[in-house]
Design a protein around this motif. Sequence first.
Motif, PDB file in Angstrom:
ATOM      1  N   TRP A  20      51.894  97.549  37.748  1.00 41.16           N
ATOM      2  CA  TRP A  20      52.893  98.253  38.539  1.00 41.16           C
ATOM      3  C   TRP A  20      53.539  97.316  39.551  1.00 41.16           C
ATOM      4  CZ3 TRP A  20      54.338  99.406  43.495  1.00 41.16           C
ATOM      5  CH2 TRP A  20      55.227 100.477  43.665  1.00 41.16           C
ATOM      6  N   ARG A  21      54.829  97.471  39.720  1.00 41.02           N
ATOM      7  CA  ARG A  21      55.563  96.750  40.760  1.00 41.02           C
ATOM      8  C   ARG A  21      56.739  97.601  41.200  1.00 41.02           C
ATOM      9  NH1 ARG A  21      60.101  93.738  38.514  1.00 41.02           N
ATOM     10  NH2 ARG A  21      60.230  94.115  36.260  1.00 41.02           N
ATOM     11  N   ALA A  22      57.206  97.363  42.410  1.00 40.31           N
ATOM     12  CA  ALA A  22      58.398  98.044  42.897  1.00 40.31           C
ATOM     13  C   ALA A  22      59.587  97.534  42.102  1.00 40.31           C
ATOM     14  CB  ALA A  22      58.592  97.774  44.389  1.00 40.31           C
TER      15      ALA A  22
ATOM     16  N   GLU B 181      51.066  98.170  44.304  1.00 42.79           N
ATOM     17  CA  GLU B 181      51.499  96.839  43.886  1.00 42.79           C
ATOM     18  C   GLU B 181      50.345  96.072  43.260  1.00 42.79           C
ATOM     19  OE1 GLU B 181      54.572  94.364  43.217  1.00 42.79           O
ATOM     20  OE2 GLU B 181      54.845  96.055  44.589  1.00 42.79           O
TER      21      GLU B 181
END
Length: 243
Positions: free
Chosen positions: A85-87, A29
């Motif tokens: 980046w991320r979920a 994250e």
Amino acid sequence: MSGPPDSIHERGRAAVLAGNALLDTPPAEGGTRWGLSLDLRLDPVAEERLDALAAEAAVVAGPGQWLTGGRGSSHLTVTYLERVWRAVNADDPEVRRCAGLVEALVAHTPPLRWNLTGLALADRGVLALAEPVDDAPDRFRAAVLAELAELGQAEAYYRRSVWWATVLHFAAPLADPAGLVAWVDARTTLGPLSIPVTADRVEVVRYAFDGQRTVPVPLATMTLTGATDVSGAPGAPVEQRLS
């Protein structure tokens, strides 16, 4: 040694020999690698041949490397869609927005073709350089970037004109840097062993670590079925799968 001065291979070669190879870590994250991307997937025959090259490279590079060019992971990147980046899942508004953008383009775009003509070292791994058979891949990328700008993404995240499929990402210290350099030097031109590639699937992907490597996870998949290129008349219907 092959390639023009200051080429990708020359820079990567120098980094590896100097002990300055960069080791990748799994997506996290807020990390500034492995953001949401738009990828093209290789046809099965090309994927098998790249998988074999990835296995060879891994033997020379030593344990712990990511076989990015292996089955289920090999791809050509059209562009990053997000740098961080991320979920994210298929219902994310940005995923749906980008999928809609691409859907409008693939209806006018036939399957795209390259030849993987040789290998190159980068500071993060081994690449298979892809030469487009015609101007359709570059026109498709340009059309995608133009649409992204129209939708408010003023920064073009992917400014390179070169195409490649990553064979191996470095994720552990190299067992034999000089040996790896020699192995890639001997394959900077594949000649009659060059690998024809046809890509008829384009995917909005997030990246996830599967325990052995970081792999693209498709969130939206579309098929290139158009009878003309991105500047031509409407082509065949597009298939889209959100999962």
